[in-house]
Write a protein that holds these residues in place. Structure first.
Motif, PDB file in Angstrom:
ATOM      1  N   PHE A  41     -29.611  47.790  44.591  1.00 46.56           N
ATOM      2  CA  PHE A  41     -28.578  47.045  43.863  1.00 46.56           C
ATOM      3  C   PHE A  41     -27.306  47.872  43.772  1.00 46.56           C
ATOM      4  N   PHE A  42     -27.450  49.147  43.419  1.00 46.61           N
ATOM      5  CA  PHE A  42     -26.279  50.002  43.265  1.00 46.61           C
ATOM      6  C   PHE A  42     -25.722  50.448  44.619  1.00 46.61           C
ATOM      7  N   VAL A  43     -26.584  50.532  45.608  1.00 49.96           N
ATOM      8  CA  VAL A  43     -26.113  50.812  46.966  1.00 49.96           C
ATOM      9  C   VAL A  43     -25.182  49.694  47.427  1.00 49.96           C
ATOM     10  N   LYS A  44     -25.599  48.447  47.204  1.00 53.76           N
ATOM     11  CA  LYS A  44     -24.774  47.312  47.593  1.00 53.76           C
ATOM     12  C   LYS A  44     -23.500  47.237  46.748  1.00 53.76           C
ATOM     13  N   MET A  45     -23.616  47.574  45.482  1.00 56.91           N
ATOM     14  CA  MET A  45     -22.436  47.605  44.623  1.00 56.91           C
ATOM     15  C   MET A  45     -21.406  48.593  45.162  1.00 56.91           C
ATOM     16  N   LYS A  46     -21.877  49.756  45.572  1.00 58.90           N
ATOM     17  CA  LYS A  46     -20.983  50.758  46.136  1.00 58.90           C
ATOM     18  C   LYS A  46     -20.332  50.257  47.424  1.00 58.90           C
ATOM     19  N   GLU A  47     -21.100  49.552  48.253  1.00 59.87           N
ATOM     20  CA  GLU A  47     -20.540  49.000  49.486  1.00 59.87           C
ATOM     21  C   GLU A  47     -19.428  48.002  49.180  1.00 59.87           C
ATOM     22  N   GLY A  48     -19.645  47.169  48.189  1.00 57.59           N
ATOM     23  CA  GLY A  48     -18.633  46.195  47.808  1.00 57.59           C
ATOM     24  C   GLY A  48     -17.374  46.846  47.292  1.00 57.59           C
ATOM     25  N   ALA A  49     -17.542  47.886  46.481  1.00 51.35           N
ATOM     26  CA  ALA A  49     -16.385  48.603  45.951  1.00 51.35           C
ATOM     27  C   ALA A  49     -15.628  49.314  47.063  1.00 51.35           C
ATOM     28  N   GLU A  50     -16.366  49.938  47.976  1.00 55.11           N
ATOM     29  CA  GLU A  50     -15.726  50.662  49.074  1.00 55.11           C
ATOM     30  C   GLU A  50     -14.922  49.728  49.977  1.00 55.11           C
ATOM     31  N   ALA A  51     -15.503  48.576  50.297  1.00 54.45           N
ATOM     32  CA  ALA A  51     -14.818  47.633  51.187  1.00 54.45           C
ATOM     33  C   ALA A  51     -13.536  47.115  50.552  1.00 54.45           C
ATOM     34  N   LYS A  54     -10.858  49.907  50.362  1.00 55.84           N
ATOM     35  CA  LYS A  54     -10.236  50.121  51.664  1.00 55.84           C
ATOM     36  C   LYS A  54      -9.208  49.029  51.952  1.00 55.84           C
ATOM     37  N   GLU A  55      -9.576  47.804  51.632  1.00 56.00           N
ATOM     38  CA  GLU A  55      -8.671  46.663  51.853  1.00 56.00           C
ATOM     39  C   GLU A  55      -7.380  46.798  51.048  1.00 56.00           C
ATOM     40  N   LEU A  56      -7.499  47.310  49.804  1.00 55.94           N
ATOM     41  CA  LEU A  56      -6.340  47.388  48.919  1.00 55.94           C
ATOM     42  C   LEU A  56      -5.626  48.740  48.967  1.00 55.94           C
ATOM     43  N   MET A 285     -19.502  41.597  42.265  1.00 51.98           N
ATOM     44  CA  MET A 285     -19.013  42.106  40.979  1.00 51.98           C
ATOM     45  C   MET A 285     -18.245  43.417  41.150  1.00 51.98           C
ATOM     46  N   ALA A 286     -18.679  44.262  42.093  1.00 47.16           N
ATOM     47  CA  ALA A 286     -17.957  45.518  42.320  1.00 47.16           C
ATOM     48  C   ALA A 286     -16.603  45.269  42.963  1.00 47.16           C
ATOM     49  N   ALA A 287     -16.554  44.359  43.925  1.00 44.12           N
ATOM     50  CA  ALA A 287     -15.290  44.026  44.578  1.00 44.12           C
ATOM     51  C   ALA A 287     -14.308  43.445  43.573  1.00 44.12           C
ATOM     52  N   MET A 288     -14.801  42.568  42.713  1.00 44.52           N
ATOM     53  CA  MET A 288     -13.956  41.988  41.675  1.00 44.52           C
ATOM     54  C   MET A 288     -13.440  43.062  40.717  1.00 44.52           C
ATOM     55  N   GLY A 289     -14.276  44.060  40.444  1.00 41.05           N
ATOM     56  CA  GLY A 289     -13.865  45.144  39.565  1.00 41.05           C
ATOM     57  C   GLY A 289     -12.723  45.958  40.137  1.00 41.05           C
ATOM     58  N   VAL A 290     -12.820  46.289  41.426  1.00 37.14           N
ATOM     59  CA  VAL A 290     -11.744  47.038  42.082  1.00 37.14           C
ATOM     60  C   VAL A 290     -10.451  46.228  42.060  1.00 37.14           C
ATOM     61  N   GLU A 291     -10.555  44.946  42.365  1.00 36.20           N
ATOM     62  CA  GLU A 291      -9.377  44.072  42.330  1.00 36.20           C
ATOM     63  C   GLU A 291      -8.748  44.045  40.947  1.00 36.20           C
ATOM     64  N   ALA A 292      -9.585  44.019  39.918  1.00 39.42           N
ATOM     65  CA  ALA A 292      -9.079  43.951  38.549  1.00 39.42           C
ATOM     66  C   ALA A 292      -8.317  45.213  38.170  1.00 39.42           C
ATOM     67  N   VAL A 293      -8.804  46.374  38.614  1.00 37.81           N
ATOM     68  CA  VAL A 293      -8.080  47.614  38.335  1.00 37.81           C
ATOM     69  C   VAL A 293      -6.727  47.596  39.036  1.00 37.81           C
ATOM     70  N   LYS A 294      -6.709  47.137  40.283  1.00 35.56           N
ATOM     71  CA  LYS A 294      -5.449  47.060  41.018  1.00 35.56           C
ATOM     72  C   LYS A 294      -4.451  46.136  40.302  1.00 35.56           C
TER      73      LYS A 294
END
Length: 341
Positions: A41-51, A54-56, A285-294
């Motif tokens: 679960f956390f491995v996938k969360m990290k992948e989502g955050a990393e992607a 990188k995009e942002l 949820m991780a991708a959304m979190g990164v977007e929210a910080v941005k």
């Protein structure tokens, strides 16, 4: 993975710095702090955050404790993120109450702190929470189990395989949601273990892993060998519970329900190891979190909760190959296309 010795304090507790370059190399740094780096679960969360980072064009620093429940490492990670000039922290807290002073320190320093998956206690200790509606995830598997058992639900012998003794909010929500769905009086919804329903054999903790699930299942079977329904905090714990049941030759007499939606768990639904599970979406949820910080860095705007909830709901779906009337579900074949890990 490599150890990050940004300070003697961090090195001493063995924090793992899993990704990203030095803080100073990016004007916007986001820290992701998970409970472990082994749970899929956390491995996938990290992948989502990393992607998404990188995009942002964001610098992502990822940290994890050695085991689920290692709150000290999470506190040290927060200290490192503050000192390193991070703009935001995304965290799945091991100790949802104990981490609050460290989170307050980060917020006081101007960082936005977003809880992922596991709400803090109190909820408003974080600026926002992006998570599965974990209570609803529990309700779904509870409703399914009750419908599947039919009239025999009144004679259920239920084992609860929970997370850790600290009772983090995610574990409480799933546990209590299951009880409501099954028709058990939960008493105080904020506490696990205060129920008086005679169908409950007992609670044990698993640390969210397979070995913990096996040991907890063995412990509860010693208490009552007639257990016929097992609630598990997640799918690794469910896999361990199944191995314990199989070793005693009673696996075909027991129904296991769980929460996660990992690919190994969905495969276990297909194989009949898990009767039903609630799928959640950690990458989202991780991708959304990164977007929210941005967004916060760019505009100062903080995330808003979903309508009718105190969190931003990232979705949950029931998965089973044995559908029941009145509970919407998808089968394992459909879930395999959306699973993680």
């Amino acid at each position: 993975m490599r150890h990050l010795f940004a300070s003697a304090a961090v090195g001493a507790v063995g924090l793992l710095a899993l990704s990203g370059s030095a803080f100073a190399q990016s004007p916007t740094t986001v820290c992701l702090i998970t409970k472990t780096d082994t749970n899929p679960f956390f491995v996938k969360m990290k992948e989502g955050a990393e992607a998404k980072a990188k995009e942002l064009g964001i610098n992502l620093q990822s940290y994890a404790g050695r085991v689920d429940g290692d709150s000290d490492s999470q506190v040290q990670a927060i200290e490192s993120c503050i000192a390193g000039g991070a703009k935001g922290i995304l965290i799945t807290a091991s100790d949802t109450k104990g981490i609050v002073p460290a989170v307050k320190k980060a917020r006081d320093a101007g960082l936005i702190v977003i809880a992922l998956d596991t709400p803090l206690e109190p909820l408003n200790a974080a600026d926002a929470t992006f998570a599965t509606d974990n209570y609803e995830a529990g309700v779904l598997i509870g409703q399914w189990a009750k419908a599947k058992m039919g009239a025999e639900a009144d004679n259920a012998k239920i084992a609860f395989l929970d997370l850790t003794p600290q009772q983090p909010s995610v574990a409480v929500l799933r546990d209590q949601g299951f009880m409501e769905g099954f028709g058990i009086d939960v008493k105080d919804k904020a506490i696990v273990g205060d129920e008086s329903d005679k169908r409950i054999v007992g609670h044990d903790v698993t640390n969210g892993n397979e070995e913990g699930g096996r040991q907890a299942m063995e412990n509860l079977l010693q208490k009552d060998p007639s257990i016929n329904l097992v609630y598990t905090i997640n799918e690794p714990a469910a896999a361990g519970a199944y191995e314990a049941l199989k070793s005693l030759g009673v696996a075909d007499k027991v129904t296991i329900v769980s929460v996660d939606g990992g690919c190994p768990g969905i495969a276990n639904v297909k194989a009949g190891v898990i009767g039903a599970t609630s799928m959640q979406y950690p990458l989202k949820m991780a991708a959304m979190g990164v977007e929210a910080v941005k967004t916060f860095v760019d505009s100062g705007k903080k995330p808003e909760a979903s309508a009718g909830l105190d969190i931003t709901n990232t979705g949950v779906d029931l998965v089973t190959d044995k559908p029941v009337d009145g509970v919407k579900s998808m089968d394992s074949a459909a879930a395999a296309k959306a699973c993680w890990g």
